[in-house]
Design a protein around this motif. Structure first.
Motif, PDB file in Angstrom:
ATOM      1  N   ASP A 428       0.890  -1.245  -0.007  1.00 57.23           N
ATOM      2  CA  ASP A 428       0.083   0.057  -0.046  1.00 57.23           C
ATOM      3  C   ASP A 428       0.812   1.351   0.018  1.00 57.23           C
ATOM      4  O   ASP A 428       1.919   1.135   0.601  1.00 57.23           O
ATOM      5  CB  ASP A 428      -0.980   0.058   1.102  1.00 57.23           C
ATOM      6  CG  ASP A 428      -1.753   1.106   1.046  1.00 57.23           C
ATOM      7  OD1 ASP A 428      -2.270   1.517  -0.008  1.00 57.23           O
ATOM      8  OD2 ASP A 428      -2.414   1.477   2.261  1.00 57.23           O
ATOM      9  N   SER A 430       1.030   5.436   1.000  1.00 60.98           N
ATOM     10  CA  SER A 430       0.491   6.534   1.948  1.00 60.98           C
ATOM     11  C   SER A 430       1.235   7.588   1.549  1.00 60.98           C
ATOM     12  O   SER A 430       2.602   7.776   1.663  1.00 60.98           O
ATOM     13  CB  SER A 430       0.385   6.099   3.304  1.00 60.98           C
ATOM     14  OG  SER A 430      -0.361   6.936   4.090  1.00 60.98           O
ATOM     15  N   SER A 440       4.134   0.467   2.268  1.00 57.96           N
ATOM     16  CA  SER A 440       4.402  -0.453   3.138  1.00 57.96           C
ATOM     17  C   SER A 440       4.197  -1.905   2.505  1.00 57.96           C
ATOM     18  O   SER A 440       3.417  -2.256   1.715  1.00 57.96           O
ATOM     19  CB  SER A 440       3.144  -0.477   4.262  1.00 57.96           C
ATOM     20  OG  SER A 440       1.815  -0.715   3.768  1.00 57.96           O
ATOM     21  N   ASP A 467       1.003   7.827  -7.227  1.00 59.85           N
ATOM     22  CA  ASP A 467       1.121   6.469  -6.603  1.00 59.85           C
ATOM     23  C   ASP A 467       1.749   5.307  -7.565  1.00 59.85           C
ATOM     24  O   ASP A 467       2.170   4.325  -7.014  1.00 59.85           O
ATOM     25  CB  ASP A 467      -0.435   6.052  -6.082  1.00 59.85           C
ATOM     26  CG  ASP A 467      -0.688   6.885  -4.809  1.00 59.85           C
ATOM     27  OD1 ASP A 467       0.189   7.707  -4.357  1.00 59.85           O
ATOM     28  OD2 ASP A 467      -2.004   6.700  -4.435  1.00 59.85           O
ATOM     29  N   ASP A 507      -2.943  -2.654  -3.204  1.00 60.32           N
ATOM     30  CA  ASP A 507      -4.266  -1.951  -2.937  1.00 60.32           C
ATOM     31  C   ASP A 507      -4.658  -0.913  -3.961  1.00 60.32           C
ATOM     32  O   ASP A 507      -3.899   0.026  -3.955  1.00 60.32           O
ATOM     33  CB  ASP A 507      -4.156  -1.181  -1.721  1.00 60.32           C
ATOM     34  CG  ASP A 507      -5.398  -0.474  -1.235  1.00 60.32           C
ATOM     35  OD1 ASP A 507      -6.428  -0.754  -1.598  1.00 60.32           O
ATOM     36  OD2 ASP A 507      -5.362   0.180  -0.273  1.00 60.32           O
ATOM     37  N   LYS A 535     -11.599  -1.001  -5.095  1.00 59.45           N
ATOM     38  CA  LYS A 535     -12.860  -0.790  -4.089  1.00 59.45           C
ATOM     39  C   LYS A 535     -14.064  -0.722  -5.039  1.00 59.45           C
ATOM     40  O   LYS A 535     -14.005  -0.366  -6.267  1.00 59.45           O
ATOM     41  CB  LYS A 535     -12.703   0.602  -3.592  1.00 59.45           C
ATOM     42  CG  LYS A 535     -11.488   0.778  -2.583  1.00 59.45           C
ATOM     43  CD  LYS A 535     -11.482   2.084  -1.871  1.00 59.45           C
ATOM     44  CE  LYS A 535     -10.355   2.115  -0.768  1.00 59.45           C
ATOM     45  NZ  LYS A 535      -9.016   1.742  -1.352  1.00 59.45           N
ATOM     46  N   ARG A 571      -5.598  -6.171   3.446  1.00 56.45           N
ATOM     47  CA  ARG A 571      -5.241  -4.994   2.783  1.00 56.45           C
ATOM     48  C   ARG A 571      -5.420  -3.864   3.871  1.00 56.45           C
ATOM     49  O   ARG A 571      -4.778  -2.746   3.851  1.00 56.45           O
ATOM     50  CB  ARG A 571      -6.636  -4.801   1.874  1.00 56.45           C
ATOM     51  CG  ARG A 571      -6.758  -3.535   1.031  1.00 56.45           C
ATOM     52  CD  ARG A 571      -7.398  -2.467   1.605  1.00 56.45           C
ATOM     53  NE  ARG A 571      -8.479  -2.719   2.278  1.00 56.45           N
ATOM     54  CZ  ARG A 571      -9.694  -2.832   1.620  1.00 56.45           C
ATOM     55  NH1 ARG A 571      -9.996  -2.627   0.264  1.00 56.45           N
ATOM     56  NH2 ARG A 571     -10.886  -3.370   2.426  1.00 56.45           N
ATOM     57  N   ASP A 572      -6.492  -3.916   4.787  1.00 54.70           N
ATOM     58  CA  ASP A 572      -6.607  -2.928   5.884  1.00 54.70           C
ATOM     59  C   ASP A 572      -5.187  -2.926   6.784  1.00 54.70           C
ATOM     60  O   ASP A 572      -4.558  -1.972   7.321  1.00 54.70           O
ATOM     61  CB  ASP A 572      -7.801  -3.283   6.847  1.00 54.70           C
ATOM     62  CG  ASP A 572      -9.175  -3.203   6.276  1.00 54.70           C
ATOM     63  OD1 ASP A 572      -9.079  -2.456   4.783  1.00 54.70           O
ATOM     64  OD2 ASP A 572      -9.992  -3.616   6.660  1.00 54.70           O
ATOM     65  N   HIS A 575      -2.732  -0.943   4.860  1.00 61.14           N
ATOM     66  CA  HIS A 575      -3.090   0.343   5.029  1.00 61.14           C
ATOM     67  C   HIS A 575      -2.679   0.803   6.377  1.00 61.14           C
ATOM     68  O   HIS A 575      -2.193   2.058   6.311  1.00 61.14           O
ATOM     69  CB  HIS A 575      -4.547   0.673   4.651  1.00 61.14           C
ATOM     70  CG  HIS A 575      -5.034   2.099   4.670  1.00 61.14           C
ATOM     71  ND1 HIS A 575      -4.364   3.021   3.767  1.00 61.14           N
ATOM     72  CD2 HIS A 575      -6.034   2.655   5.477  1.00 61.14           C
ATOM     73  CE1 HIS A 575      -4.945   4.184   3.844  1.00 61.14           C
ATOM     74  NE2 HIS A 575      -5.950   4.001   5.155  1.00 61.14           N
ATOM     75  N   ARG A 576      -3.065   0.396   7.291  1.00 58.73           N
ATOM     76  CA  ARG A 576      -2.683   0.958   8.793  1.00 58.73           C
ATOM     77  C   ARG A 576      -1.081   1.001   8.801  1.00 58.73           C
ATOM     78  O   ARG A 576      -0.856   1.984   9.362  1.00 58.73           O
ATOM     79  CB  ARG A 576      -3.163  -0.014   9.953  1.00 58.73           C
ATOM     80  CG  ARG A 576      -3.020   0.480  11.135  1.00 58.73           C
ATOM     81  CD  ARG A 576      -2.877  -1.016  12.347  1.00 58.73           C
ATOM     82  NE  ARG A 576      -1.902  -1.903  11.992  1.00 58.73           N
ATOM     83  CZ  ARG A 576      -0.514  -1.510  12.460  1.00 58.73           C
ATOM     84  NH1 ARG A 576      -0.252  -0.581  13.171  1.00 58.73           N
ATOM     85  NH2 ARG A 576       0.469  -2.697  12.177  1.00 58.73           N
ATOM     86  N   ILE A 579       0.254   4.319   6.723  1.00 59.03           N
ATOM     87  CA  ILE A 579      -0.427   5.226   7.297  1.00 59.03           C
ATOM     88  C   ILE A 579       0.553   5.794   8.600  1.00 59.03           C
ATOM     89  O   ILE A 579       0.534   7.050   8.726  1.00 59.03           O
ATOM     90  CB  ILE A 579      -1.955   5.674   7.277  1.00 59.03           C
ATOM     91  CG1 ILE A 579      -2.064   6.847   7.323  1.00 59.03           C
ATOM     92  CG2 ILE A 579      -2.577   4.787   8.711  1.00 59.03           C
ATOM     93  CD1 ILE A 579      -3.816   7.160   6.926  1.00 59.03           C
TER      94      ILE A 579
END
Length: 647
Positions: A428, A430, A440, A467, A507, A535, A571-572, A575-576, A579
């Motif tokens: 991902d 960010s 990440s 990106d 992502d 998405k 995926r989450d 992202h965490r 970020i």
């Protein structure tokens, strides 16, 4: 059996001394298989090579042995300590291993030397403060604990504030106050910052707080009562009323403790449960006469290690149960670096040799009780019940995760050699308006996220907010060396190197997948590994679609799909992880943290102490040289250098 081993290995076994020591077995690739201890190295190690173990787990392990290392020690106690140090450090395949947890928190009371009469001490040390602490200990302070959780420490601090009204503010805040804070107004502090209590009276409160933390509550109540009566006889009714209120607060605190320990002060309660190839050790702590709560630990390699121990007879001829093996492994590994209390209450009998080693290591007599009575039996039953609940929860979660892994493998037609070994890497990107761009990479394997293998990549040399270019850079950096190693090895990963994942998640939709396809084409890697997480309509959770780099049509797995739940979880997490790293990097850039890093003599530990003491780089920059010198490890010369660098 011996025909399977090299003459060099058998000769090494034959030459072993009949002395206590530790042995280590390695396979042909250099991976550590097993660490063991022995009272007699020659006799113990020879039993592996001169017996026919057949198709047992021991036989499978012995067949892999290509190399042997031994270390001779002076006693069995030294062998036990070295064995568990090596197990924790090297993570052998056939030993029960408890993963290192973050260090335990302590309750800290500062300024001990000043209370004992050190002349010229700063006001902050003459009025010690209570604080939550985690890290290396310092002889200039007193530490109480360890506590099982941060919550237990903070609750204890609140209780002590109610009874003894000790300060909790930082020294820099304490030194600059001109009027008492809100804690004084609500009777949680005696206001030493503005001279509302004398150092002598405050020192008495500190001594009483320490007595309570040590569990000397009845003695403390008697002392307070005697002082109250003495003031009353002198007609000093105001002071007597203060002590009466303190005794009432202390009595309320003691009454509120749901689990009273009676006469015991420091005790650890250890209960083990084993089921379905997994185990749980529940550790409950009693400190200073208060039950502080518990914490659950889950070892790995339980099945292999326990089977190995059962198949190999113990020296006394009786094999230990799995519960005993797990409990002894926990005790040996846990108390290597954690203070051991004088009393252990255990759900399974542990060897006296292990208890003797703990006593020798701690410098105090340690006892282990297997069949307790009275209050101790109640504690043990509570710990056993909690261990059973935690293990059941773990098994349920693992069953769910395994089902998700299987569902994803079937949905994407993945065919790993072993479902447990299915490896997924997810990327991902960010940034904030192009600032502090970071990528990440998170890893999923063994049906769980492998946080120790996460990586962050600072993206440099690309247009802010691009990106696609950032994804190109991170994928190239991640896989270029591995692709080269695979080409040189003819397509198989060389021993000792990383392997390609079974699935690479990015992502993003078609654009990100197209960029990943270009990178993999250039590196000669299979495009079928790449899957984009696009998405869905309205960017709603559960409507995501999977986009493939090898030309397959997009796939919608369905809102309730177990496979989609796993994809969303990975995926989450990516992202965490991205970020949080991006925010930390952006904050560092904005507040000038790099200037502090560039000061000669300021390493990671000193920088962390400075930032913690002054609340950030701005606070460090605003501090005077005298303030900087109060930080542990900062000399006046270094403080002057920091002061000049940040001004």
């Amino acid at each position: 059996m011996s025909e399977a081993f090299t003459d060099e290995l058998l000769a090494q076994v034959a030459a072993l001394p009949a002395l206590p020591g530790v042995y280590r077995y390695f396979d042909a690739g250099g991976a550590l298989l097993y660490v063991g201890k022995a009272r007699n190295l020659k006799k113990r190690v020879s039993s592996y090579f001169h017996k026919n173990h057949g198709g047992t787990r021991t036989g499978l392990m012995v067949a892999k042995i290509a190399r042997l290392e031994t270390t001779v020690v002076r006693s069995e106690a030294e062998a036990l300590l070295l064995e568990n140090n090596l197990i924790k450090t090297l993570n052998p395949r056939y030993n029960i291993l408890f993963r290192d947890d973050k260090s335990y928190p302590y309750l800290l009371i500062t300024g001990v030397a000043a209370r004992d009469g050190e002349a010229g001490a700063p006001a902050g040390q003459r009025f010690p403060r209570m604080a939550y602490y985690r890290g290396a200990v310092d002889k200039r302070a007193r530490y109480f604990g360890p506590y099982p959780s941060a919550w237990a420490v903070k609750e204890t601090i609140q209780l002590l504030q109610k009874v003894f009204r000790l300060r909790v503010c930082e020294d820099t805040v304490f030194a600059n106050r001109t009027r008492p804070c809100l804690l004084y107004q609500i009777k949680r502090c005696t206001g030493p910052c503005v001279g509302l209590v004398s150092p002598e009276a405050y020192a008495v409160d500190v001594a009483h707080a320490e007595a309570m933390l040590r569990g000397e509550t009845q003695t403390l109540l008697g002392t307070l009562e005697a002082r109250m009566m003495a003031h009353a006889e002198k007609l000093e009714f105001e002071q007597a009323a203060e002590l009466r209120n303190q005794m009432a607060a202390l009595s309320r605190v003691l009454h509120q403790q749901a689990v009273d320990t009676g006469s015991d002060k420091d005790v650890d309660i250890l209960a083990v449960q084993v089921q379905g190839g997994r185990a749980c050790v529940n550790l409950a702590m009693v400190r200073g006469g208060r039950h502080l709560g518990d914490r659950a630990y889950f070892p790995v390699h339980v099945e292999d290690a326990s089977a190995l121990a059962v198949e190999l007879d113990e020296p006394d001829g009786a094999a230990r149960t799995v519960e005993v093996q797990v409990l002894e492994a926990f005790i040996a590994q846990h108390y290597l670096h954690v203070p051991v209390p004088p009393s252990l209450i255990v759900s399974a009998p542990v060897g006296q040799e292990l208890v003797d080693v703990l006593s020798e290591q701690s410098g105090q007599r340690v006892g282990a009780v297997h069949s307790p009575r009275g209050q101790r039996r109640t504690w043990l039953e509570m710990a056993q019940q909690n261990a059973a609940i935690q293990l059941a929860r773990l098994l349920a979660e693992e069953g769910s995760q395994q089902a998700r892994t299987r569902a994803l493998a079937e949905a994407l037609e993945l065919e790993p050699d072993d479902l447990d070994g299915l490896r997924i890497e997810c990327f991902d990107i960010s940034h904030t308006a192009g600032e502090a761009t970071q990528a990440s990479c998170v890893v999923f394997q063994q049906h769980r996220m492998q946080s120790g293998e996460y990586r962050r990549y600072n993206i440099e040399g690309v247009t802010g907010g691009d990106d696609y270019a950032a994804m190109r850079q991170v994928l190239t950096r991640r896989y270029s060396k591995l692709a080269e190693a695979l080409r040189q090895a003819g397509g198989a990963a060389p021993a000792g190197t990383a392997r390609m994942p079974d699935l690479v998640l990015v992502d993003g939709g078609r654009g990100q997948v197209a960029m990943a396809r270009e990178v993999f084409t250039e590196l000669g890697l299979p495009l079928s590994l790449i899957v984009g997480v696009e998405k869905g309509e309205g960017r709603k959770v559960g409507l995501e679609e999977l986009v493939f780099a090898d030309g397959r049509e997009k796939v919608y797995l369905g809102r309730d799909s177990a496979a989609l739940m796993l994809v969303a979880q990975i995926r989450d997490e990516a992202h965490r992880f991205a970020i949080t790293g991006m925010r930390a990097r952006r904050a560092k850039v904005r507040v000038g943290g790099s200037r502090l890093e560039e000061v000669p003599g300021v390493g990671p530990k000193k920088r962390a102490r400075l930032l913690q003491r002054f609340g950030g780089v701005r606070g460090v920059a605003a501090a005077s040289v005298d303030d900087l010198v109060t930080v542990d490890g900062i000399s006046r010369e270094l403080a002057e250098e920091i002061y000049r660098a940040l001004r």
